[in-house]
Design a protein around this motif. Sequence first.
Motif, PDB file in Angstrom:
ATOM      1  N   PRO A  66       0.816  -1.231   0.000  1.00  0.00           N
ATOM      2  CA  PRO A  66       0.000   0.000   0.000  1.00  0.00           C
ATOM      3  C   PRO A  66       0.845   1.274   0.000  1.00  0.00           C
ATOM      4  CG  PRO A  66      -0.956  -1.619   1.472  1.00  0.00           C
ATOM      5  CD  PRO A  66       0.366  -2.178   1.025  1.00  0.00           C
ATOM      6  N   GLU A  67       1.995   1.224   0.640  1.00  0.00           N
ATOM      7  CA  GLU A  67       2.839   2.420   0.685  1.00  0.00           C
ATOM      8  C   GLU A  67       3.518   2.726  -0.643  1.00  0.00           C
ATOM      9  OE1 GLU A  67       2.906  -0.196   2.788  1.00  0.00           O
ATOM     10  OE2 GLU A  67       4.974  -0.697   3.391  1.00  0.00           O
ATOM     11  N   ASP A  68       3.357   1.866  -1.618  1.00  0.00           N
ATOM     12  CA  ASP A  68       3.848   2.148  -2.969  1.00  0.00           C
ATOM     13  C   ASP A  68       2.863   3.012  -3.757  1.00  0.00           C
ATOM     14  OD1 ASP A  68       5.070  -1.209  -3.099  1.00  0.00           O
ATOM     15  OD2 ASP A  68       6.249   0.607  -2.742  1.00  0.00           O
ATOM     16  N   THR A  69       1.697   3.229  -3.190  1.00  0.00           N
ATOM     17  CA  THR A  69       0.695   4.042  -3.872  1.00  0.00           C
ATOM     18  C   THR A  69       1.222   5.451  -4.107  1.00  0.00           C
ATOM     19  OG1 THR A  69      -1.149   2.783  -2.956  1.00  0.00           O
ATOM     20  CG2 THR A  69      -1.610   5.038  -3.675  1.00  0.00           C
ATOM     21  N   ALA A  70       1.195   5.867  -5.357  1.00  0.00           N
ATOM     22  CA  ALA A  70       1.746   7.175  -5.734  1.00  0.00           C
ATOM     23  C   ALA A  70       1.559   7.375  -7.229  1.00  0.00           C
ATOM     24  CB  ALA A  70       3.223   7.264  -5.385  1.00  0.00           C
ATOM     25  N   VAL A  71       1.837   8.583  -7.663  1.00  0.00           N
ATOM     26  CA  VAL A  71       1.976   8.836  -9.099  1.00  0.00           C
ATOM     27  C   VAL A  71       3.456   8.648  -9.434  1.00  0.00           C
ATOM     28  CG1 VAL A  71       1.712  10.480 -10.984  1.00  0.00           C
ATOM     29  CG2 VAL A  71       0.059  10.460  -9.091  1.00  0.00           C
ATOM     30  N   TYR A  72       3.707   7.848 -10.444  1.00  0.00           N
ATOM     31  CA  TYR A  72       5.071   7.517 -10.822  1.00  0.00           C
ATOM     32  C   TYR A  72       5.454   8.293 -12.091  1.00  0.00           C
ATOM     33  CZ  TYR A  72       5.356   3.819  -7.387  1.00  0.00           C
ATOM     34  OH  TYR A  72       5.408   3.116  -6.198  1.00  0.00           O
ATOM     35  N   TYR A  73       6.657   8.831 -12.069  1.00  0.00           N
ATOM     36  CA  TYR A  73       7.155   9.648 -13.169  1.00  0.00           C
ATOM     37  C   TYR A  73       8.526   9.134 -13.603  1.00  0.00           C
ATOM     38  CZ  TYR A  73       3.880  13.106 -11.199  1.00  0.00           C
ATOM     39  OH  TYR A  73       2.773  13.765 -10.716  1.00  0.00           O
ATOM     40  N   CYS A  74       8.768   9.179 -14.895  1.00  0.00           N
ATOM     41  CA  CYS A  74      10.121   8.919 -15.370  1.00  0.00           C
ATOM     42  C   CYS A  74      10.754  10.243 -15.769  1.00  0.00           C
ATOM     43  CB  CYS A  74      10.127   7.954 -16.547  1.00  0.00           C
ATOM     44  SG  CYS A  74       9.464   8.621 -18.077  1.00  0.00           S
ATOM     45  N   SER A  75      12.080  10.263 -15.705  1.00  0.00           N
ATOM     46  CA  SER A  75      12.811  11.462 -16.077  1.00  0.00           C
ATOM     47  C   SER A  75      14.140  11.048 -16.682  1.00  0.00           C
ATOM     48  CB  SER A  75      13.042  12.366 -14.862  1.00  0.00           C
ATOM     49  OG  SER A  75      13.746  13.537 -15.247  1.00  0.00           O
ATOM     50  N   PRO A  76      14.177  10.914 -17.991  1.00  0.00           N
ATOM     51  CA  PRO A  76      15.427  10.558 -18.634  1.00  0.00           C
ATOM     52  C   PRO A  76      16.272  11.793 -18.941  1.00  0.00           C
ATOM     53  CG  PRO A  76      13.658  10.549 -20.239  1.00  0.00           C
ATOM     54  CD  PRO A  76      13.050  10.916 -18.919  1.00  0.00           C
ATOM     55  N   LEU A  77      17.557  11.614 -18.961  1.00  0.00           N
ATOM     56  CA  LEU A  77      18.473  12.666 -19.401  1.00  0.00           C
ATOM     57  C   LEU A  77      18.704  12.457 -20.891  1.00  0.00           C
ATOM     58  CD1 LEU A  77      20.295  15.032 -18.591  1.00  0.00           C
ATOM     59  CD2 LEU A  77      22.140  13.380 -18.274  1.00  0.00           C
ATOM     60  N   VAL A  78      18.243  13.394 -21.683  1.00  0.00           N
ATOM     61  CA  VAL A  78      18.229  13.229 -23.125  1.00  0.00           C
ATOM     62  C   VAL A  78      19.263  14.129 -23.773  1.00  0.00           C
ATOM     63  CG1 VAL A  78      16.814  13.383 -25.197  1.00  0.00           C
ATOM     64  CG2 VAL A  78      15.771  12.659 -23.045  1.00  0.00           C
ATOM     65  N   GLN A  79      20.031  13.544 -24.670  1.00  0.00           N
ATOM     66  CA  GLN A  79      21.032  14.310 -25.413  1.00  0.00           C
ATOM     67  C   GLN A  79      20.388  14.870 -26.671  1.00  0.00           C
ATOM     68  OE1 GLN A  79      24.369  14.685 -24.295  1.00  0.00           O
ATOM     69  NE2 GLN A  79      24.391  16.283 -25.851  1.00  0.00           N
ATOM     70  N   LEU A  80      20.405  16.193 -26.790  1.00  0.00           N
ATOM     71  CA  LEU A  80      19.794  16.855 -27.934  1.00  0.00           C
ATOM     72  C   LEU A  80      20.849  17.235 -28.959  1.00  0.00           C
ATOM     73  CD1 LEU A  80      17.476  19.298 -25.957  1.00  0.00           C
ATOM     74  CD2 LEU A  80      16.872  17.071 -26.908  1.00  0.00           C
ATOM     75  N   PRO A  81      20.434  17.499 -30.163  1.00  0.00           N
ATOM     76  CA  PRO A  81      21.395  18.014 -31.154  1.00  0.00           C
ATOM     77  C   PRO A  81      21.983  19.340 -30.680  1.00  0.00           C
ATOM     78  CG  PRO A  81      19.369  17.296 -32.213  1.00  0.00           C
ATOM     79  CD  PRO A  81      19.114  17.265 -30.746  1.00  0.00           C
ATOM     80  N   GLY A  82      23.210  19.601 -31.075  1.00  0.00           N
ATOM     81  CA  GLY A  82      23.835  20.861 -30.698  1.00  0.00           C
ATOM     82  C   GLY A  82      24.489  20.839 -29.340  1.00  0.00           C
ATOM     83  N   GLY A  83      24.613  19.667 -28.743  1.00  0.00           N
ATOM     84  CA  GLY A  83      25.293  19.551 -27.461  1.00  0.00           C
ATOM     85  C   GLY A  83      24.452  19.865 -26.252  1.00  0.00           C
ATOM     86  N   LYS A  84      23.173  20.093 -26.426  1.00  0.00           N
ATOM     87  CA  LYS A  84      22.308  20.397 -25.292  1.00  0.00           C
ATOM     88  C   LYS A  84      21.722  19.120 -24.709  1.00  0.00           C
ATOM     89  CE  LYS A  84      21.016  24.946 -27.121  1.00  0.00           C
ATOM     90  NZ  LYS A  84      19.895  25.827 -27.519  1.00  0.00           N
ATOM     91  N   THR A  85      21.236  19.227 -23.485  1.00  0.00           N
ATOM     92  CA  THR A  85      20.563  18.101 -22.847  1.00  0.00           C
ATOM     93  C   THR A  85      19.184  18.535 -22.361  1.00  0.00           C
ATOM     94  OG1 THR A  85      21.550  18.602 -20.706  1.00  0.00           O
ATOM     95  CG2 THR A  85      22.703  17.007 -22.102  1.00  0.00           C
ATOM     96  N   TYR A  86      18.330  17.550 -22.169  1.00  0.00           N
ATOM     97  CA  TYR A  86      16.965  17.803 -21.688  1.00  0.00           C
ATOM     98  C   TYR A  86      16.667  16.803 -20.585  1.00  0.00           C
ATOM     99  CZ  TYR A  86      11.876  17.490 -21.511  1.00  0.00           C
ATOM    100  OH  TYR A  86      10.582  17.445 -21.087  1.00  0.00           O
TER     101      TYR A  86
END
Length: 120
Positions: free
Chosen positions: A87-107
Amino acid sequence: QVHLVESGGGLVQPGGHLRLSCAASGRFLSIGTITWHRQAPGKQRELVASITSDGNTNYADSVKGRFTLSRDNAKNTMYLQMNSLKPEDTAVYYCSPLVQLPGGKTYSGWGQGTQVTVSS
């Protein structure tokens, strides 16, 4: 722009299991470390688990031995297998990947989340 979609949540009885998915789409070069977080009502968002680009994983003590992270780099999709849910696992779960974008940027952003409810 990177679009993240989590899915797989639902209502499950204690001891049950669920498999969450997080699909990334958009114009990007690669996905690095991926983290999964959860936020229960009235509580702060907490880190649940992480997986690096080469598959190394780390888990919060509260889920260690019950949750397993994996990733399919070809499909830009990440998975969180959750077993022996409590029951204590009840929650909203979110993923958050570190994404490499063109031009050397990250998201690094968040999807809309998926609700997991563990209740009898």
